[in-house]
Design a protein around this motif. Structure first.
Motif, PDB file in Angstrom:
ATOM      1  N   PHE A   1       6.773   6.129  -2.716  1.00  0.00           N
ATOM      2  CA  PHE A   1       7.464   5.255  -1.763  1.00  0.00           C
ATOM      3  C   PHE A   1       7.488   5.930  -0.397  1.00  0.00           C
ATOM      4  O   PHE A   1       7.678   7.140  -0.284  1.00  0.00           O
ATOM      5  N   MET A   2       7.278   5.131   0.647  1.00  0.00           N
ATOM      6  CA  MET A   2       7.333   5.603   2.025  1.00  0.00           C
ATOM      7  C   MET A   2       8.336   4.724   2.767  1.00  0.00           C
ATOM      8  O   MET A   2       7.986   3.714   3.350  1.00  0.00           O
ATOM      9  N   PRO A   3       9.630   5.101   2.748  1.00  0.00           N
ATOM     10  CA  PRO A   3      10.642   4.255   3.367  1.00  0.00           C
ATOM     11  C   PRO A   3      10.535   4.174   4.878  1.00  0.00           C
ATOM     12  O   PRO A   3      11.018   3.226   5.486  1.00  0.00           O
ATOM     13  N   SER A   4       9.920   5.185   5.504  1.00  0.00           N
ATOM     14  CA  SER A   4       9.707   5.162   6.945  1.00  0.00           C
ATOM     15  C   SER A   4       8.454   5.946   7.261  1.00  0.00           C
ATOM     16  O   SER A   4       7.917   6.657   6.406  1.00  0.00           O
ATOM     17  N   GLU A   5       7.992   5.811   8.474  1.00  0.00           N
ATOM     18  CA  GLU A   5       6.772   6.520   8.867  1.00  0.00           C
ATOM     19  C   GLU A   5       6.994   8.022   8.946  1.00  0.00           C
ATOM     20  O   GLU A   5       6.038   8.792   9.066  1.00  0.00           O
TER      21      GLU A   5
ATOM     22  N   PRO B   1       0.811  -1.224   0.000  1.00  0.00           N
ATOM     23  CA  PRO B   1       0.000   0.000   0.000  1.00  0.00           C
ATOM     24  C   PRO B   1       0.843   1.271   0.000  1.00  0.00           C
ATOM     25  O   PRO B   1       0.381   2.301  -0.483  1.00  0.00           O
ATOM     26  N   TRP B   2       2.068   1.203   0.535  1.00  0.00           N
ATOM     27  CA  TRP B   2       2.895   2.408   0.626  1.00  0.00           C
ATOM     28  C   TRP B   2       4.026   2.410  -0.402  1.00  0.00           C
ATOM     29  O   TRP B   2       4.966   3.185  -0.293  1.00  0.00           O
ATOM     30  N   MET B   3       3.901   1.566  -1.429  1.00  0.00           N
ATOM     31  CA  MET B   3       4.900   1.558  -2.490  1.00  0.00           C
ATOM     32  C   MET B   3       4.244   1.124  -3.791  1.00  0.00           C
ATOM     33  O   MET B   3       3.586   0.086  -3.853  1.00  0.00           O
ATOM     34  N   ARG B   4       4.428   1.913  -4.838  1.00  0.00           N
ATOM     35  CA  ARG B   4       3.920   1.562  -6.157  1.00  0.00           C
ATOM     36  C   ARG B   4       4.782   2.247  -7.217  1.00  0.00           C
ATOM     37  O   ARG B   4       5.422   3.265  -6.956  1.00  0.00           O
TER      38      ARG B   4
END
Length: 842
Positions: A734-738, A707-710
């Motif tokens: 991309f969400m590598p961290s919160e 869900p946090w990477m496409r």
């Protein structure tokens, strides 16, 4: 919540007093005297006198008769169906002539959804009240109130609460005094010295306070002498506000500043109109209102004052294209100012628009068909109105259509009567006066395995150049009074179809009669056209893996009254096609990777071939054309039923070969496309748009692992030297961290015959510094000419249920720079309630 106001005022006393009377009739000796304090155990014997096992409820932990409407009640009483009181076996004591006390915990339930909980309840017959004390909670629907004490005045039909906090999801309310009151046909929650918030915290970060707050559930909130506090600091004041619980109603204002407008304040107030039985004009309350009205009054430092209204029928379909009637006028203080920096000759200060975008369903014309009438009419004062006042529309639709249409739709067909007009003579536009079309969807032909689909249309078509094009470009070209340098400069102002016609016209000798035909096409063309295309297909399986679909189609296009009746001509269309595909799959059941969102894999491989052959009389420059090809980087459809450029259809013989790869995983109890890739190329035996034997090699990839990477990737490049163009378009989120996420896009285009070369990067980021603070950025950079086109920087502050932001924007239009200041204060968790505390700027 406080729905006790919906109960008849005699409910509690009648029920309790009725139970005591029944107990006396059953066994007078068991009834306590006026000075005795004993449980009312005689209710048990009274229950035996009530017929039927379903006619009992619990009072004081024992069986007691249910009080029915009109039964065992004083004269004139109209009781609810039932009221249930349960104190879970606690004591009930007192004097039925003065007061009765229930020791708790006490629960009171009504047939209208009311539930009240307290440590103790006291019924006072003299004051005609029911007092709840201790830990008091009152629920009804979405409404909750909690505190230490509440008093229900059952004759006055109102609830009084002192120092209690209420919740009307997601609003929290606090007041020195709350009362439920019956006003007309409505139950109203009234708070004096009241405050509301959505920050569900012991010490909320903000409050909206007023001397009196009236809440009409599911309708509106009314504030008198309103003040908005951040912490303990007041930052906004309004003397009176009626705010409906609807995002399109009530007062909204947007302050900000940008180069094209200067400092500005946009004000909107929405109210409902229409209906019957007018109740309160000031608050917009009517019985069954149907007309949404949004009134605008705007102040722009550079542009001056503007005012308008939007009217929309709430019963019709509403979206960005169906908005109702919109009227707006602005007296422009600086109409010659251009955002792009290009010189304008326009100087009128009167800027206005009149739009009608409405859909009316004609529900009773035919029981098995959906009839509708659509209007999309857009009239503007000048060609720069959208650029100056509605930038978002200008980016995507700088020349809106003007159409009227009547449509009949069934499960298998669509019949349309369409008229298109040129209301704004500063846009080039086509006209259809009118066009009648009938489309049939694909379905079995005469109950056979052969499928049929088709279309038929007839109309009178035309195209009108803009006044600016006619006066400054077309007429000089037709007269050829300019030298070569002047001609080149004028051609540089044209694009697309106009440029093709003008270049063809310039290349002809002055005496060539075709020059006048081309000039007529540029300025004003009219013709009649009849078009039909019918296609048959027969999908079949050969074995278990090979799918075959042969297709055959016939069509004809007839052009009438092009210049004069002698110029009529027609184009027959013959289509043959065959699509073949195979599908292979392999399961990888033992592979799992939680980090990449994989729970087993299924690989599906599908090679395919699609052959399409068209034989028709080819279009040539100067032929009448309204439905034309548009400039694009994507391949054309090979199915004539999807080919909308009817007038520019040419013969072709194309084979499209490709393969699809799909990786499918298991997620949320269903199949999920983890990765999809389509690779294909066209081989031309006859190329309708060039001389190449091969198209570019296309590759389209879509990856959705988490869900946090496409990621998306589309590429195309020529496989033969010196042919075609190259394009690469990719985007990644991309969400590598919160604490950090970003979106990166890149597009490279080189060598396209019509579209300019580009090498463009788009980057957006958001960084959380801590739980409350964050920084956002956005940059659009055109590497081809080294211009940073757009910059945005925002500093965000999380205030619990609110988000505050301060930012800066800059746009480089190459001739003139634009700047803007962003101020944002908006609710996070209140999408259904539109309070007047939203600030924005560009």
């Amino acid at each position: 919540m406080f729905a006790m106001s919906k109960l008849a005022p005699w409910t509690l006393p009648a029920l309790l007093f009725g139970a005591a009377l029944l107990a006396q009739e059953s066994d007078p000796a068991a009834v306590p005297g006026p000075n005795e304090v004993e449980p009312l155990v005689a209710a048990t014997e009274a229950a035996e006198a009530v017929p039927g096992p379903d006619a009992v409820e619990r009072i004081g932990g024992v069986e007691a008769p249910r009080i029915r409407r009109g039964a065992d009640a004083a004269d004139g009483f109209d009781l609810p169906e039932y009221l249930k009181i349960d104190n879970e076996g606690g004591k009930i004591f007192g004097d039925p002539k003065t007061h009765v006390t229930f020791e708790g915990p006490v629960k009171i339930s009504g047939d209208n959804g009311l539930e009240a909980f307290a440590d103790r309840a006291v019924l006072d017959f003299q004051d005609k009240t029911v007092t709840l004390s201790g830990d008091v909670s009152i629920y009804q629907g979405d409404v909750l109130q909690r505190g230490k004490r509440a008093v229900y005045h059952y004759e006055q039909n109102r609830m009084e609460t002192d120092g209690m906090r209420a919740s009307y999801d997601p609003i929290l309310l606090e007041a020195g005094k709350f009362t439920w009151e019956r006003r007309g046909e409505r139950d109203v929650l009234v708070g004096r010295d009241a405050g509301i918030t959505t920050h569900d915290h012991e010490n909320p970060a903000y409050w909206v306070r007023s001397t009196e707050t009236r809440i009409y559930p599911e309708e509106k909130i009314i504030f008198e002498n309103l003040k908005f506090y951040v912490g303990e600091t007041p930052v906004f004041w309004f003397p009176y506000l009626a705010q409906p619980l609807d995002s399109e109603l009530g007062y909204h204002f947007l302050p900000g500043a940008k180069t094209a407008w200067g400092p500005y304040l946009l004000n909107t107030y929405g109210i409902m109109l229409g209906g019957s039985g007018e109740d309160d004009i000031a608050l917009g309350q009517y019985e069954e209102p149907w007309l949404l009205s949004r009134w605008h009054f705007d102040i722009r430092g550079r542009r001056g004052l503007g005012a308008g209204v939007d009217l929309a029928d709430i019963h019709s379909d509403r979206n960005d294209e169906i908005t109702g009637l919109s009227l707006y006028y602005a007296h422009d203080l600086d109409p010659e100012f251009s955002r792009s920096g290009q010189t304008r000759t326009f100087s009128s200060p009167d800027r206005y628009k009149a739009l009608l975008r409405h859909r009316e369903h004609l529900e009773h014309l035919e029981p098995n068909a959906d009839w509708r009438l659509d209007a999309n009419l857009n009239y503007y004062s000048d060609e720069h109105y959208l650029e100056d006042f509605e930038e978002d529309i200008y980016r995507t639709n700088p020349a809106p259509d003007n159409t009227l249409g009547l449509y009949r739709r069934t499960d298998g067909s669509l019949l349309s009567f369409l008229g298109r007009y040129q209301l704004n003579d500063f846009y080039r536009a086509d006209s259809r006066l009118p066009e009648v079309a009938f489309d049939l969807s694909r379905k079995p032909f005469l109950d056979s395995p052969i499928l049929h689909q088709g279309t038929f249309s007839v109309g009178y078509y035309g195209e009108r150049a803009s006044d600016i094009t006619k006066s400054s470009i077309i007429d000089p070209l037709s007269r050829m009074t300019l030298g070569m340098s002047g001609t080149a400069a004028l051609l540089g102002e044209l694009t697309g179809y106009e440029r093709q016609l003008a270049e063809q016209m310039v290349s002809l000798p002055l005496s060539d009669p075709r020059r006048e035909d081309l000039r007529q096409q540029l300025v004003h063309s009219d013709y009649g056209r009849l078009h039909t295309y019918q296609q048959f297909s027969a999908p079949m399986m050969v074995g278990e893996v090979l799918s075959l679909t042969p297709r055959a189609g016939l069509g004809y296009t007839r052009y009438l009254d092009v210049d004069d009746p002698g110029d009529d001509f027609g184009r027959p269309i013959l289509h043959l096609g065959l699509e073949a595909s195979m599908k292979f799959s392999r399961e990888i059941n033992d592979y799992r990777n939680h980090d990449l969102g994989i729970d087993r894999l299924l690989h599906v491989f599908q090679p395919y071939v699609n052959w399409s052959y068209i034989d028709t009389d080819d279009y040539s420059i100067g032929d009448p054309a309204v439905d034309r090809l548009t400039e694009t980087t994507r391949p054309r459809p090979l199915d004539p039923s999807r080919y909308t450029a009817i007038d520019e259809m040419k013969s072709w013989n194309v084979v499209r070969m490709g393969m699809r790869n799909r990786l499918i995983t298991h997620r949320d109890d269903q199949s999920f496309d983890w990765l999809f890739m389509d690779t294909y190329i066209d081989a031309f035996a006859e190329n309708p748009e060039g001389d190449e034997s091969w198209s570019n090699l296309y590759n389209d990839l879509h990856w959705r692992p988490l869900p946090w990477m496409r990621a998306n990737l589309e590429t195309q490049f020529p496989i033969t030297e010196g042919a075609g163009f190259t394009e690469l378009a990719t985007s990644t989120t991309f969400m590598p961290s919160e604490l950090f996420n970003f979106s990166l896009g890149y597009r490279w285009l080189n060598g396209h015959p019509f579209l300019p070369d580009s090498s463009r990067i788009t980057l957006s980021t958001y960084t959380r510094l801590n739980l409350n603070w964050g920084i956002g950025t956005r940059h659009d950079y055109e590497l081809d000419d080294g211009v940073l086109e757009y910059q945005q920087y925002t500093l965000n502050r999380d205030l619990g249920q609110w988000v505050a932001g301060l930012g800066f924007t800059a746009r480089d239009n190459r001739l003139r720079d634009e700047y803007g200041v962003v101020l944002l204060l908006t609710l996070k968790d209140l999408p259904q309630v539109s309070l007047p505390f939203e600030f924005a700027g560009e």
